[in-house]
Write an enzyme that holds these catalytic residues in place. Structure first.
Site, PDB file in Angstrom:
ATOM      1  N   THR A  33       0.826  -1.197   0.000  1.00  0.00           N
ATOM      2  CA  THR A  33       0.000   0.000   0.000  1.00  0.00           C
ATOM      3  C   THR A  33       0.865   1.254   0.000  1.00  0.00           C
ATOM      4  OG1 THR A  33      -0.230   0.391   2.399  1.00  0.00           O
ATOM      5  CG2 THR A  33      -1.662  -1.286   1.395  1.00  0.00           C
ATOM      6  N   ASP A  57      -4.765   5.167   2.991  1.00  0.00           N
ATOM      7  CA  ASP A  57      -4.440   6.003   4.141  1.00  0.00           C
ATOM      8  C   ASP A  57      -4.892   5.223   5.370  1.00  0.00           C
ATOM      9  OD1 ASP A  57      -4.324   7.802   6.225  1.00  0.00           O
ATOM     10  OD2 ASP A  57      -5.363   9.418   5.187  1.00  0.00           O
ATOM     11  N   ASN A  84       3.437  -1.745   8.689  1.00  0.00           N
ATOM     12  CA  ASN A  84       4.675  -0.963   8.661  1.00  0.00           C
ATOM     13  C   ASN A  84       4.452   0.548   8.624  1.00  0.00           C
ATOM     14  OD1 ASN A  84       7.649  -0.459   7.893  1.00  0.00           O
ATOM     15  ND2 ASN A  84       6.552   0.339   6.103  1.00  0.00           N
ATOM     16  N   SER A 135       7.525  -2.060  15.044  1.00  0.00           N
ATOM     17  CA  SER A 135       7.515  -1.140  16.163  1.00  0.00           C
ATOM     18  C   SER A 135       8.876  -0.457  16.208  1.00  0.00           C
ATOM     19  CB  SER A 135       7.199  -1.871  17.466  1.00  0.00           C
ATOM     20  OG  SER A 135       7.195  -1.004  18.574  1.00  0.00           O
ATOM     21  N   TYR A 149       5.605   9.512  19.974  1.00  0.00           N
ATOM     22  CA  TYR A 149       6.060   8.323  19.249  1.00  0.00           C
ATOM     23  C   TYR A 149       6.104   7.128  20.190  1.00  0.00           C
ATOM     24  CZ  TYR A 149       8.971   5.243  16.410  1.00  0.00           C
ATOM     25  OH  TYR A 149       9.456   4.167  15.703  1.00  0.00           O
ATOM     26  N   LYS A 153       4.017   3.483  20.121  1.00  0.00           N
ATOM     27  CA  LYS A 153       4.714   2.201  20.042  1.00  0.00           C
ATOM     28  C   LYS A 153       4.473   1.345  21.289  1.00  0.00           C
ATOM     29  CE  LYS A 153       6.324   2.778  15.963  1.00  0.00           C
ATOM     30  NZ  LYS A 153       5.700   2.042  14.840  1.00  0.00           N
ATOM     31  N   THR A 184      17.519   5.025   7.230  1.00  0.00           N
ATOM     32  CA  THR A 184      16.329   5.110   6.385  1.00  0.00           C
ATOM     33  C   THR A 184      15.797   6.537   6.391  1.00  0.00           C
ATOM     34  OG1 THR A 184      14.758   4.669   8.177  1.00  0.00           O
ATOM     35  CG2 THR A 184      15.708   2.748   7.054  1.00  0.00           C
TER      36      THR A 184
END
Length: 280
Positions: A33, A57, A84, A135, A149, A153, A184
Site C-alpha cells: 500500500t 491512508d 509498517n 515497532s 512516538y 509504540k 532510512t
C-alpha cells in the site's frame, strides 16, 4: 524456499520498501500500500507479475477494511501481514500541536490496530498466517523529545501481545519488530518536528536535533540486513514475540528492563501490604 504472499503497508520508503524489494527479488508475491500511486510505479514496472499496489491512508478505518477485504478476495491466501506504515515525531510534549498528536496516534497506533483487526477474520478462516508489527526499541525504551512516538509504540506493543495470545488456537503467529536506529528516511528525511520553543533549548527534550543531523554520524543499522532478518523471522516456529534489530537497541533495552525489574523487586513489601491477610 517457500514462496509466500505478503500484504505490506507503507512501501514507499524505509523498511516497507526494502522488505518489498527483497521479497520480489526472491519470487514472492506482494501487495503493497502507498499514499500516492507514483510511489508504486517502480515496483509495478520491474515486477508486473508478482506485485500489486493499493492506495491506502491507514487513518481511514473503513478504507483499511475495504482494501484488506479486496486483497484477500483477489489473492486468496495471504501468508503474511506487515503493519509498517508510520512516522516519527520529535519535540517536547507541550511543543506538539493537537493535530500532530492526533495524526501520529491515528497513523502509528490506530492505523495498525485497524489493519490487524481487518486481517484477523481472514487469517482465522484460512487457519494460518503471520502478522508482523513494525515497532521500535522505542516501544520498550523512552527518550525525551519523543513522547508521542513512544506512546504509539508502547500502545501497539500491548495490543499485539494481547491479540497474539487470542489467535494461537487459529494457527496465527504475531511478531513485534523492534529496530534500533537505521539509515532510512524515517530518521533522515521523513521525521516530523514540532515548532520548537526557546524554553527547551539546551535541554534533553531537544537532544534529538543532533541525532537527526547526518553530519553527526549515521545510524548503525543497515536497512537491508534488518529487512532480511524480518523476512527470515516468518520461518521461525513458533512466531517470536519480539525481534530486536541492532546491537545498540538490544543493549539499551536489556539495560532499561533490568532497571525496571530492580524497581519492581524493591516494591515487594509495599505491594504485599495491600493484600487481605491470609484467610480473610
Amino acid at each position: 524456499m517457500t514462496r509466500r504472499t505478503w500484504f505490506i503497508t507503507g512501501i514507499s520508503s524505509g523498511f516497507g520498501r526494502e522488505i518489498t524489494h527483497q521479497l520480489l527479488e526472491r519470487g514472492d508475491r506482494v501487495l503493497g500500500t502507498v499514499r500516492k500511486a507514483e510511489d508504486a510505479q517502480a515496483f509495478m514496472k520491474e515486477f508486473p507479475d508478482t506485485f500489486a499496489s493499493a492506495i491506502l491512508d491507514v487513518t481511514d478505518a473503513s478504507a483499511v477494511r475495504r482494501v484488506v477485504d479486496t486483497a484477500f478476495a483477489e489473492l486468496g491466501t495471504i501468508d503474511v501481514i506487515v503493519s509498517n506504515a508510520g512516522f516519527g515525531l520529535f519535540g517536547a510534549a507541550e511543543e506538539l500541536s493537537d493535530s500532530q498528536v492526533e495524526d501520529i496516534v491515528a497513523t502509528n497506533l490506530m492505523g495498525s490496530i485497524h489493519l490487524i483487526r481487518s486481517a484477523l477474520p481472514h487469517l482465522r478462516k484460512q487457519k494460518s498466517g503471520r502478522v508482523i508489527q513494525i515497532s521500535s526499541y522505542g516501544g520498550q525504551v523512552a527518550f525525551p523529545g519523543n513522547s508521542m512516538y513512544h506512546a504509539t509504540k508502547w500502545g501497539i506493543e500491548g495490543f499485539v501481545e494481547s491479540v497474539a495470545q487470542e489467535v494461537v488456537p487459529f494457527g496465527i503467529g504475531m511478531t513485534i519488530v523492534e529496530p534500533g536506529g537505521a539509515r532510512t528516511e524515517f530518521r533522515y528525511g521523513s521525521a516530523r518536528v514540532a515548532t520548537l520553543t526557546s524554553a527547551y533549548s539546551g535541554t534533553p527534550a531537544h537532544a534529538f536535533q543532533k541525532m537527526l543531523d547526518p553530519k553527526n554520524g549515521l545510524a548503525a543499522g543497515d536497512p537491508k540486513r534488518m529487512a532480511a532478518r524480518i523476512i527470515e523471522s516468518v520461518d521461525v516456529e513458533p512466531a517470536p514475540m519480539r525481534l530486536v534489530l541492532g546491537s545498540q537497541a538490544l543493549d539499551s533495552t536489556i539495560q532499561v528492563l533490568r532497571k525496571r525489574i530492580d524497581g519492581f523487586e524493591a516494591q515487594r513489601e509495599i505491594a504485599a501490604s495491600t493484600d487481605f491477610p491470609p484467610g480473610e
